[in-house]
Design an enzyme around this catalytic site. Structure first.
Site, mmCIF file in Angstrom:
data_model
loop_
_atom_site.group_PDB
_atom_site.id
_atom_site.type_symbol
_atom_site.label_atom_id
_atom_site.label_comp_id
_atom_site.label_asym_id
_atom_site.label_seq_id
_atom_site.Cartn_x
_atom_site.Cartn_y
_atom_site.Cartn_z
ATOM 1 N N GLU A 175 0.784 -1.310 0.003
ATOM 2 C CA GLU A 175 0.064 0.209 -0.024
ATOM 3 C C GLU A 175 0.789 1.239 0.008
ATOM 4 O OE1 GLU A 175 -3.657 2.340 2.252
ATOM 5 O OE2 GLU A 175 -2.648 0.680 3.250
ATOM 6 N N LYS A 212 -2.830 -2.119 -2.643
ATOM 7 C CA LYS A 212 -3.816 -1.062 -2.391
ATOM 8 C C LYS A 212 -3.449 0.278 -2.757
ATOM 9 C CE LYS A 212 -6.658 0.271 1.401
ATOM 10 N NZ LYS A 212 -7.102 -0.185 3.043
#
Length: 296
Positions: A175, A212
Site C-alpha cells: 500500500e 492497495k
C-alpha cells in the site's frame, strides 16, 4: 495457504473492509462513531471500546461474504474474540477473508514521501498471524510529491518487506498511498506505476502480491497492474474522499475494487438502535459493492 480464500480474493465479487485503525487513528474513529475521548480513560478502555465497535460491524447481518470478500484487522483485533471465536475464525465462518495490518505507522516526511517505521517484531507478528489463520497482511506508506528517489524508496521498502511476508505463506497487500491532496497527484501515480511494475516483473511465478492504491486521477491508470499475473487483486483506498465521491471515481476504473475504512463506517453511530445501525451499514455496503462490481 488457503486455496479457497485465494480464489475468493482473486475472483470474488465484492470489496475489502478496512477495520484496521490502530493506536494513532483509533481516537478519531471512536469520535466519529460518537464516543469522545473524555468518555474513556487510557488505552485499555479505548481498545475495548473500538473492539465493541468492530464487533458490532462484523456481526451485523449486512456484513457477510456475499458482498465483502475480505477484512483488514488491527493486531489487537486479531488477538480478540467475537462470539467466542478469534476474529479471523469468525470472519472465515461468514466467508470473509482475514488480513492483518502489520506496519507501525509512518516515518517523518523525507524526499516527498513517508516510509514505514521499522517493524522490529515482524517475524513474531507473522508467526502469530499464521497461528490465528490470517490469510494476508497490509502495510502503508504515503507519497506526497513526485520525487523519483522517494517513490523508489517507498516501493523498494514495500516489496522488501513483502517478500519476507511471502516467506510465511501470506499474501502481502502493498500500500503506497498517494496523498489525494498532492498538487502533482497524477505525476506521482505515473511514477509509482512504473516502480511497481519493475518489482512485479522481477517476482518469480510462484510469488504473488496484492496492491492497495489511491484511486487514480486518470481512469484506468493502473490497468496494467490489475492485469499483471503476479497480482492477486488491486484494491482502492478512499483516501479522504467522501463515500459518494470515492464510489464515483472507483466506477471509472476497470478491475479496481474498494478497500474502504472511513467511507465504510462514517455514518455508523454508537447511539443508533440495532435496526438503524444495520440499515446504515447496509446502505454503505451496498453502495461500495455496486461501485466495485458495476463499472461505467
Amino acid at each position: 495457504m488457503n486455496n479457497r480464500q485465494f480464489e475468493k480474493i482473486k475472483n470474488g465479487q465484492g470489496f475489502i473492509a478496512a477495520l484496521d485503525q490502530s493506536g494513532g487513528s483509533t481516537p478519531k474513529a471512536l469520535a466519529t462513531y460518537g464516543v469522545p475521548a473524555h468518555s474513556y480513560s487510557g488505552e485499555d478502555e479505548m481498545f475495548d471500546l473500538v473492539h465493541e465497535m468492530r464487533t458490532r460491524i462484523i456481526t451485523s447481518p449486512s456484513f457477510d461474504g456475499s458482498r465483502i470478500i475480505g477484512a483488514i484487522l488491527f493486531e489487537q483485533t486479531m488477538d480478540r474474540k467475537i462470539e467466542g471465536k478469534y476474529t479471523a475464525d469468525y470472519l472465515a465462518e461468514i466467508d470473509i477473508v482475514p488480513f492483518l495490518k502489520v506496519d507501525k505507522g509512518l516515518a517523518d516526511q523525507e524526499n516527498g514521501v513517508q516510509l514505514m517505521k521499522p517493524i522490529d517484531d515482524l517475524d513474531e507478528k507473522l508467526r502469530r498471524a499464521n497461528e490465528r489463520n490470517i490469510f494476508g497482511t497490509k502495510m502503508r506508506s504515503v507519497i506526497h510529491e513526485p520525487n523519483e528517489s522517494g517513490i523508489k524508496d517507498v516501493v523498494d521498502q514495500q516489496f522488501d518487506i513483502g517478500k519476507r511476508i511471502i516467506d510465511y505463506d501470506l499474501i502481502p497487500i502493498i500500500e503506497p498511498e498517494v496523498d489525494i491532496n498532492s498538487e502533482n497527484k497524477e505525476q506521482c501515480e505515473e511514477m509509482l506505476r512504473e516502480e511497481i511494475l519493475k518489482h512485479l516483473n522481477a517476482l518469480p511465478e510462484d510469488e504473488h502480491v496484492m496492491l492497495k492504491l489511491t484511486i487514480p486521477t486518470k481512469a484506468n491508470a493502473y490497468k496494467e497492474l490489475v492485469d499483471h499475473p503476479r497480482v492477486v487483486r488491486v484494491v482502492a483506498l478512499s483516501g479522504g474522499y467522501s463515500r459518494d465521491e470515492a464510489n464515483e471515481k472507483l466506477k471509472e476504473n476497470d478491475g479496481l475494487v474498494a478497500s474502504f475504512s472511513r467511507a465504510l463506517a462514517a455514518d455508523l453511530k454508537a447511539d443508533q438502535s440495532d435496526d438503524q445501525f444495520d440499515e446504515t451499514l447496509k446502505d454503505a455496503v451496498d453502495s461500495i459493492f455496486d461501485a466495485s462490481v458495476n463499472k461505467n
